[in-house]
Design a protein around this motif. Structure first.
Motif, PDB file in Angstrom:
ATOM      1  N   LYS A   1       0.625  -1.461   0.065  1.00 27.08           N
ATOM      2  CA  LYS A   1       0.302   0.051   0.112  1.00 27.08           C
ATOM      3  C   LYS A   1       1.311   1.213   0.493  1.00 27.08           C
ATOM      4  N   GLY A   2       0.897   2.198  -0.528  1.00 28.02           N
ATOM      5  CA  GLY A   2       1.194   2.912  -1.328  1.00 28.02           C
ATOM      6  C   GLY A   2       2.886   3.362  -1.658  1.00 28.02           C
ATOM      7  N   LYS A   3       3.402   2.487  -1.648  1.00 32.10           N
ATOM      8  CA  LYS A   3       4.340   2.237  -2.309  1.00 32.10           C
ATOM      9  C   LYS A   3       4.701   1.658  -4.245  1.00 32.10           C
ATOM     10  N   ILE A   4       3.580   1.831  -4.882  1.00 33.92           N
ATOM     11  CA  ILE A   4       3.877   1.712  -5.820  1.00 33.92           C
ATOM     12  C   ILE A   4       3.174   2.982  -6.657  1.00 33.92           C
ATOM     13  N   SER A   5       3.244   3.557  -7.931  1.00 38.79           N
ATOM     14  CA  SER A   5       3.300   4.900  -8.682  1.00 38.79           C
ATOM     15  C   SER A   5       0.912   4.593  -8.922  1.00 38.79           C
ATOM     16  N   ARG A   6       0.812   5.497  -8.792  1.00 36.86           N
ATOM     17  CA  ARG A   6      -0.808   5.506  -8.610  1.00 36.86           C
ATOM     18  C   ARG A   6      -1.140   5.353 -10.267  1.00 36.86           C
ATOM     19  N   PRO A   7      -0.504   5.599 -11.460  1.00 31.35           N
ATOM     20  CA  PRO A   7      -0.420   4.783 -12.471  1.00 31.35           C
ATOM     21  C   PRO A   7      -0.708   3.224 -12.799  1.00 31.35           C
ATOM     22  N   GLN A   8       0.783   2.866 -12.084  1.00 34.86           N
ATOM     23  CA  GLN A   8       0.645   1.330 -12.013  1.00 34.86           C
ATOM     24  C   GLN A   8      -0.244   0.583 -11.225  1.00 34.86           C
ATOM     25  N   GLU A   9      -0.519   1.195  -9.924  1.00 35.97           N
ATOM     26  CA  GLU A   9      -1.639   0.621  -9.733  1.00 35.97           C
ATOM     27  C   GLU A   9      -3.592   0.853 -10.711  1.00 35.97           C
ATOM     28  N   GLN A  10      -3.658   1.777 -10.539  1.00 30.80           N
ATOM     29  CA  GLN A  10      -5.593   2.216 -11.972  1.00 30.80           C
ATOM     30  C   GLN A  10      -4.886   1.448 -12.724  1.00 30.80           C
ATOM     31  N   LEU A  11      -4.080   0.923 -13.550  1.00 29.15           N
ATOM     32  CA  LEU A  11      -4.343  -0.220 -13.928  1.00 29.15           C
ATOM     33  C   LEU A  11      -4.694  -1.843 -13.775  1.00 29.15           C
ATOM     34  N   PHE A  12      -4.693  -2.391 -12.766  1.00 32.20           N
ATOM     35  CA  PHE A  12      -5.247  -3.190 -12.568  1.00 32.20           C
ATOM     36  C   PHE A  12      -5.780  -3.340 -11.308  1.00 32.20           C
ATOM     37  N   CYS A  13      -6.172  -2.181 -10.539  1.00 29.83           N
ATOM     38  CA  CYS A  13      -7.044  -2.098  -9.412  1.00 29.83           C
ATOM     39  C   CYS A  13      -8.344  -1.827  -9.607  1.00 29.83           C
ATOM     40  N   THR A  14      -8.834  -1.672 -10.655  1.00 34.45           N
ATOM     41  CA  THR A  14      -9.511  -1.193 -11.794  1.00 34.45           C
ATOM     42  C   THR A  14     -10.954  -1.844 -12.641  1.00 34.45           C
ATOM     43  N   LEU A  15     -10.476  -3.151 -12.272  1.00 37.10           N
ATOM     44  CA  LEU A  15     -11.067  -4.384 -13.876  1.00 37.10           C
ATOM     45  C   LEU A  15     -12.601  -4.351 -12.939  1.00 37.10           C
ATOM     46  N   GLY A  16     -12.471  -5.281 -11.546  1.00 38.31           N
ATOM     47  CA  GLY A  16     -12.975  -5.868 -10.811  1.00 38.31           C
ATOM     48  C   GLY A  16     -13.290  -7.285 -11.373  1.00 38.31           C
ATOM     49  N   GLY A  17     -14.480  -7.900 -11.800  1.00 35.24           N
ATOM     50  CA  GLY A  17     -14.895  -9.746 -12.050  1.00 35.24           C
ATOM     51  C   GLY A  17     -13.796 -10.030 -11.216  1.00 35.24           C
ATOM     52  N   ASN A  18     -12.829 -11.131 -12.201  1.00 36.36           N
ATOM     53  CA  ASN A  18     -12.463 -12.154 -11.419  1.00 36.36           C
ATOM     54  C   ASN A  18     -11.064 -11.332 -11.588  1.00 36.36           C
ATOM     55  N   ILE A  19     -11.054 -10.199 -10.914  1.00 39.46           N
ATOM     56  CA  ILE A  19      -9.874  -9.929 -10.565  1.00 39.46           C
ATOM     57  C   ILE A  19      -9.565  -9.179  -8.650  1.00 39.46           C
ATOM     58  N   GLU A  20      -9.221  -9.259  -8.018  1.00 38.36           N
ATOM     59  CA  GLU A  20      -9.325  -9.280  -7.181  1.00 38.36           C
ATOM     60  C   GLU A  20      -7.503  -8.200  -5.722  1.00 38.36           C
ATOM     61  N   THR A  21      -8.382  -7.359  -5.727  1.00 39.32           N
ATOM     62  CA  THR A  21      -6.568  -6.703  -5.585  1.00 39.32           C
ATOM     63  C   THR A  21      -6.673  -5.628  -4.006  1.00 39.32           C
ATOM     64  N   LEU A  22      -5.273  -6.096  -3.590  1.00 42.99           N
ATOM     65  CA  LEU A  22      -5.147  -6.108  -2.243  1.00 42.99           C
ATOM     66  C   LEU A  22      -4.433  -5.331  -1.427  1.00 42.99           C
ATOM     67  N   ALA A  23      -4.448  -4.102  -0.837  1.00 47.79           N
ATOM     68  CA  ALA A  23      -3.678  -3.507  -0.814  1.00 47.79           C
ATOM     69  C   ALA A  23      -2.854  -3.883   0.914  1.00 47.79           C
ATOM     70  N   VAL A  24      -1.700  -4.170   1.287  1.00 50.10           N
ATOM     71  CA  VAL A  24      -1.203  -4.290   2.150  1.00 50.10           C
ATOM     72  C   VAL A  24      -0.009  -3.380   2.939  1.00 50.10           C
ATOM     73  N   GLU A  25      -0.140  -3.710   4.062  1.00 51.78           N
ATOM     74  CA  GLU A  25      -0.177  -2.807   5.302  1.00 51.78           C
ATOM     75  C   GLU A  25       1.577  -3.765   5.134  1.00 51.78           C
ATOM     76  N   GLY A  26       1.822  -3.275   4.267  1.00 48.96           N
ATOM     77  CA  GLY A  26       3.726  -3.164   4.015  1.00 48.96           C
ATOM     78  C   GLY A  26       4.687  -3.385   2.849  1.00 48.96           C
ATOM     79  N   SER A  27       5.740  -3.794   3.171  1.00 43.75           N
ATOM     80  CA  SER A  27       6.594  -4.001   1.638  1.00 43.75           C
ATOM     81  C   SER A  27       6.086  -5.189   0.503  1.00 43.75           C
ATOM     82  N   PHE A  28       7.283  -4.784  -0.103  1.00 46.72           N
ATOM     83  CA  PHE A  28       6.608  -5.718  -1.778  1.00 46.72           C
ATOM     84  C   PHE A  28       7.128  -7.332  -0.697  1.00 46.72           C
ATOM     85  N   ASP A  29       9.018  -7.126   0.090  1.00 45.71           N
ATOM     86  CA  ASP A  29       9.088  -8.611   0.579  1.00 45.71           C
ATOM     87  C   ASP A  29       7.775  -9.436   1.934  1.00 45.71           C
TER      88      ASP A  29
END
Length: 417
Positions: free
Chosen positions: A155-183
């Protein structure tokens, strides 16, 4: 051809099993029993898709018919991979797919593989992203019947354009912003794969670069580059080290590549390891090149295996934030529009070329995916391409969860089926 677990070589599986399982016993990575040796002169005479067919057939001829493989290649790779001159060197542009990043290669081919290997049972794709994997996987699998995709990102650690590309699809796509790092996101994915009951209940699979189908697809563009300009020194922007793994595999198969440079940002576990022999990951730090913000690269065992098997050395260099910005300005002065990841690779290339060598660096994402930082550093206005401008106006459908396996597990089970 079988694929074996690098941690437990006695575990040998088919390509179908390797793709569906993702990881082997004890989270070991699958690797092909052998790397087919190919003749560069013969491949150079073929068209791009014909060449891809010849390369992939060495791994997949026992799994897919020639006609099926040809169709899969046509569906997965309808976009070009330009090799562009930048001064006396070259940029391999890998961002001409639908989500403007190199991850389109692996994700789209994996989707083609799974759609043909499916027995009709439900599949849950669980993947972690540091920026670009999420969009590529989400778009590759969006609307695919019988496949549910869950994407974790910091959460908050990728660019907004990156985030919007995959967090707006819905349907069979679920996106979860984790309060932590990529690791942390990767650790949650690993925890899911360690839960045998969960794996069976939801048909768990991973689309990260650890999946062998993605890796085989990435081998292809290293061949493209090597045949267009043989004997280059290749600088690879490295986070999870999937790209470098694919490049080393291509070289082992006969691609005329001189040597490799692994370029990292401040998350410098590998450069330090190659210098002092101590594997000591630090806490992940956020950088301009956020897709490389990885302190525990999952693909490193494959890289080390290839280096040891062929007795190759590897140059690795971390690039600071200040040097990343300076590199972007230097590239722009050469009439090339950069973004932070390719700037890291360009700087490492410039610092490590020997006299008489020519080099190439990988450009893994479109500059517009980092529009704010690119515009600020270069003092320019950067218009968004259509795919991004459309995504920016859509509703973000993500949910926030704690960095806790006990928070993720019920989410995975709740919507199953």
């Amino acid at each position: 051809m079988y694929f074996y677990n690098l941690k437990h070589p006695q575990q040998q599986v088919s390509f179908e099993q390797a793709v569906k399982q993702g990881l082997g016993k004890d989270q070991g990575l699958f690797f092909p029993e052998q790397l087919p040796e190919l003749d560069a002169k013969t491949l150079a005479k073929l068209g791009r898709h014909q060449r891809y067919h010849a390369i992939l057939s060495g791994f997949l001829a026992e799994t897919f018919s020639a006609s099926d493989l040809a169709q899969m290649i046509s569906e997965a790779f309808p976009f070009d991979v330009p090799l562009v001159e930048v001064g006396p060197h070259y940029a391999l542009e890998l961002f001409h797919g639908p989500t403007l990043a190199f991850k389109d290669f692996g994700a789209r081919f994996m989707a083609q593989c799974l759609s043909r290997l499916s027995d009709g049972s439900p599949i849950t794709i669980l993947t972690a992203t540091s920026g670009d994997t999420g969009a590529a996987v989400a778009h590759a699998f969006h609307g695919l019947k019988g496949v549910r995709v869950v994407v974790l990102y910091p959460k908050g650690k990728i660019s907004r354009p990156q985030e919007q590309l995959f967090c707006t699809l819905g349907g069979n796509i679920e996106t979860l912003a984790v309060e932590g790092s990529f690791d942390d996101c990767q650790a949650l994915v690993k925890a899911a794969f360690d839960d045998e009951q969960l794996k069976k209940a939801i048909g768990l699979n991973s689309a990260n670069s650890i999946n062998i189908s993605r890796l085989l697809a990435q081998v292809l563009y290293f061949w493209d580059m090597a045949l267009a300009q043989p004997d280059l020194v290749v600088s690879v922007p490295s986070g999870n080290f999937g790209d470098l793994t694919a490049g080393l595999m291509a070289k082992a198969m006969g691609a005329p590549i001189k040597r490799f440079i692994a370029a990292t940002n401040s998350n410098d576990t590998v450069p330090r390891y190659l210098k002092d022999g101590q594997w000591q990951p630090h806490d992940t730090v956020a950088t301009l090149s956020n897709a490389m913000d990885v302190s525990r690269p999952n693909n490193w065992p494959r890289v080390e295996f290839l280096l040891n098997t062929f007795n190759w050395s590897l140059t690795a260099q971390p690039i600071s934030e200040a040097d990343t910005k300076a590199s972007m300005k230097a590239m722009y002065s050469l009439d090339y529009l950069p973004e932070p990841h390719c700037a890291v690779a360009f700087k490492a290339l410039m610092d490590n070329l020997h006299s008489g060598e020519k080099g190439a660096f990988l450009c893994t994402a479109h500059p517009a995916k980092f529009a704010d930082s690119v515009a600020e550093i270069l003092s320019i206005d950067l218009p968004l391409p259509k795919a991004l401008s459309e995504a920016m106006s859509k509703q973000n459908l993500s949910k926030t969860i704690a960095n806790d396996w006990q928070a993720l597990r019920p989410v995975l089970l709740k919507n199953n089926g």
